[in-house]
Structure formats: structure tokens, C-alpha cells
Design a protein around this motif. Structure first.
Motif: not given
Length: 359
Positions: A74-92
Motif C-alpha cells: 500500500d503505497l499510501n501507508d507508512a506502516a506498510v512501507w516500514d514493514a517492507h523496508m524491514a524485509v528489504f534491509t534484512a536481505a540487503v
């Protein structure tokens, strides 16, 4: 000149296509180091490992990392962005200097990485294709796909049967039929039976030592059959990579399991494992009835044809493979086979829907 230290390309690659590869190559040319992060959801039908392997094969000069991301976007939900970023930064976990995308969310993604955003062909003018379009109609997008993806998506049809039951004739006729459709179908391939080539070589080698040798003098060992099966698989893979959305095979490694019974007796687990490593989608079993036995110098089993037909039928059934039997005249067999293949192609490769995305 490369302007960035560490670049990142992130995507589903479900499946990867020419637009994705252009994005990766562009990023690689502009960075000292590039990481490609492949994100797959558990509901998607193409395994993460396959997508990672495909990207690595096409781009051996970049680092490819895979991760499971089951969070709907959900590009308009900051909490969803935060959850995705946790996945991305764990991988990279390394610092990222530039994020390369072709998507509207590129700016926000880069901001969250503390990196520069680089948009590459966002209008898709160079490669007018998307993952959605490929999933909907792979054949129409075939020229936008790289060889390993084509090999994975091609529908593979096997013609198999007892000796002198028209398998080669039917497989060649099918390949010719689909080539005549033109376009991408003109590249339809036929894969010959490697077991026959192997047998010819055995007979030739025997005759080099004993000029009067005949086919009944040739002997096989159980170790011959894994080699036959492996080579058949390799030739099929090469043909699928270069061909059209359909591939026709004159027998396959599964058929080799029954041919082992025919010549050696019993089963060979190595052959069966080899047969299970490749995916085929339809088997056409040629019946021995109404087909005269022709001894071409490499055949001696006319009386075994009913047994072979029964064994193929039994093993296809036991292993849960999808098959039909083709009988009648040459024309009738071809018509039956074409109808079955057309029905298979109409369903196409099935992709499950990706997770929903709100923009």
C-alpha cells in the motif's frame, strides 16, 4: 563513467523479462557494485529459487539476493512501507547509494534507503512489456523472454510407444504443424530420441571390431541408461531454450525407465530420478495396433510391442502423468494429437495472482 558506489534493483521478476534486464544492465553500467533483490510472495507460483537462478544466469556480474516478502503493498501507508523496508534491509544490509526502478514508487523507495533515485525508461518505450502481460499471455511476449525463462514456460509434449509404432513420424509431423503457424511458432523444435543414436553408435563400434555384427549381437548394461536419460534431458533443455512455446520430444527420460525394463529387466533408480527432474506436460502414447512392424536394422521386438504398450500405459498411469492414446491412421493420429496439444496450449502456463497492491 560509473557515478554510484552500491546500486540496488528490486523487483518480483515474476517472471523476468526484457524490461527487467534493461533495468539491471543500466544500473550495472552506472555502479561500482550492483545488488538485485528478488522479492517473491509465498502465494506466487514461480519459486523464488528459480527467479534468482534466472537472474544470475543472465547477469553473472551482479550480486543477486532472494527474499520472501508476503506483505501486500500500500503505497499510501507508512506502516506498510516500514514493514517492507524491514524485509528489504534484512536481505540487503549494506549501504545503498542509488536505487534504480522504472516505477512511480522509486522516489519513496530510494528516500527510505537514504539513496538517490534513478528512473529508467518508466514509460516502457524501449521494451513495451510487463510482468502482468507475460503472465497473461507468455506466447505473445515470447521475444521479451530470456532462454531460461522460455525453457521453464514451454509446454513439453512427449510422443512415446513401442518399437515401430510411429512415434518419430508423429513427433515430426506435430513440430511441422505448429511451425506452419508462423510467427514465434515457426521456431518450434523437435527433439530426437537419443537412445536410438546411442544404439547406432553401439552397433557401429561393434562392427568396427566384428564387421558381420548384427543388432541382436549388441548388448546393453544398466549403466547405459542413466547416460541416455541425462543426455535426452540436456537436449530437451537446449531445444526449449531456443524454441517456441511448444516442444515435441520423441520419447523422453521417463520412457527410458521402461526401455530399461525391456533390455535389462527391472528398474534403475538413477534413471527414474533423472526422469523426475524434468517437467513435461502431455504424453502421447502410440498404439501398436494398425501399424505394421518395420525392421530398420535396430529393431527385434515385434512380439514385445503389446507388452511395451501395456507397460507404458501402466507406468504413465501409476506415476500420474497426463497422457492420451493415439490410434488409427496417420492422419487420425495427428488430428487427435493436435486437438490435445491445442487444448493444453489454450490453458497456458498457470501463474497464481501476486499479492494485491494499492497505489
Amino acid at each position: 563513467m560509473r557515478r554510484h558506489g552500491h546500486g540496488l534493483v528490486l523487483g518480483k521478476f515474476y517472471p523476468p523479462h526484457a524490461g527487467h534486464h534493461h533495468l539491471v544492465r543500466t544500473a550495472r553500467d552506472r555502479c561500482e557494485k550492483l545488488t538485485v533483490l528478488v522479492c517473491a510472495a509465498s502465494v506466487e507460483s514461480v519459486p523464488l529459487a528459480d527467479r534468482v537462478a534466472w537472474i544470475r544466469e543472465v547477469h553473472p556480474d551482479v550480486e543477486v539476493v532472494g527474499t520472501v516478502d508476503d506483505i501486500p503493498m500500500d503505497l499510501n501507508d507508512a506502516a506498510v512501507w516500514d514493514a517492507h523496508m524491514a524485509v528489504f534491509t534484512a536481505a540487503v544490509p549494506e549501504r545503498v547509494d542509488a536505487v534504480f526502478t522504472s516505477e512511480s514508487y522509486g522516489e519513496e523507495l530510494a528516500r527510505r534507503f537514504g539513496a538517490e533515485s534513478v528512473l529508467v525508461d518508466p514509460a516502457r518505450t524501449l521494451y513495451p512489456v510487463s510482468g502482468t502481460e507475460v503472465r497473461a499471455d507468455p506466447a505473445r511476449c515470447w521475444d521479451f523472454l530470456e532462454p531460461p525463462v522460455r525453457a521453464a514456460l514451454a509446454r513439453r509434449i512427449v510422443v512415446l510407444g513401442a518399437e515401430s509404432t510411429g512415434t518419430t513420424t508423429l513427433a515430426l509431423a506435430l513440430a511441422d504443424h505448429y511451425r506452419r503457424r508462423g510467427g514465434v511458432w515457426a521456431r518450434t523444435r523437435y527433439v530426437a530420441e537419443y537412445g536410438r543414436e546411442f544404439s547406432e553408435a553401439k552397433l557401429a563400434a561393434l562392427r568396427s571390431r566384428w564387421p558381420g555384427a548384427q543388432w541382436e549381437d549388441v548388448t546393453f548394461t544398466t549403466d547405459d541408461f542413466p547416460l541416455i536419460a541425462e543426455t535426452q534431458n540436456a537436449r530437451e533443455e537446449a531445444a526449449a531454450r531456443a524454441g517456441s512455446p511448444v516442444l515435441f520430444c520423441d520419447t523422453d527420460s521417463f520412457a527410458t525407465t521402461v526401455w530399461h525394463e525391456r533390455y535389462i529387466g527391472g528398474r534403475n533408480p538413477l534413471v527414474e530420478k533423472t526422469a523426475d527432474r524434468v517437467t513435461h506436460h502431455l504424453w502421447l502414447l502410440t498404439d501398436h495396433e494398425q501399424v505394421a512392424f518395420e525392421d530398420d536394422g535396430l529393431r527385434d521386438g515385434e512380439e514385445l510391442r503389446p507388452w511395451m504398450t501395456d507397460r507404458f500405459r501402466a507406468e504413465l498411469t501409476r506415476t500420474g502423468r497426463t497422457f492420451i492414446e493415439v490410434t488409427g491412421s496417420r492422419r487420425e493420429r495427428l488430428d487427435t494429437a493436435v486437438a490435445a496439444v491445442d487444448a493444453l496450449l489454450a490453458t497456458g502456463p498457470h501463474f497464481t495472482a501476486p499479492l494485491p497492491e494499492r497505489r
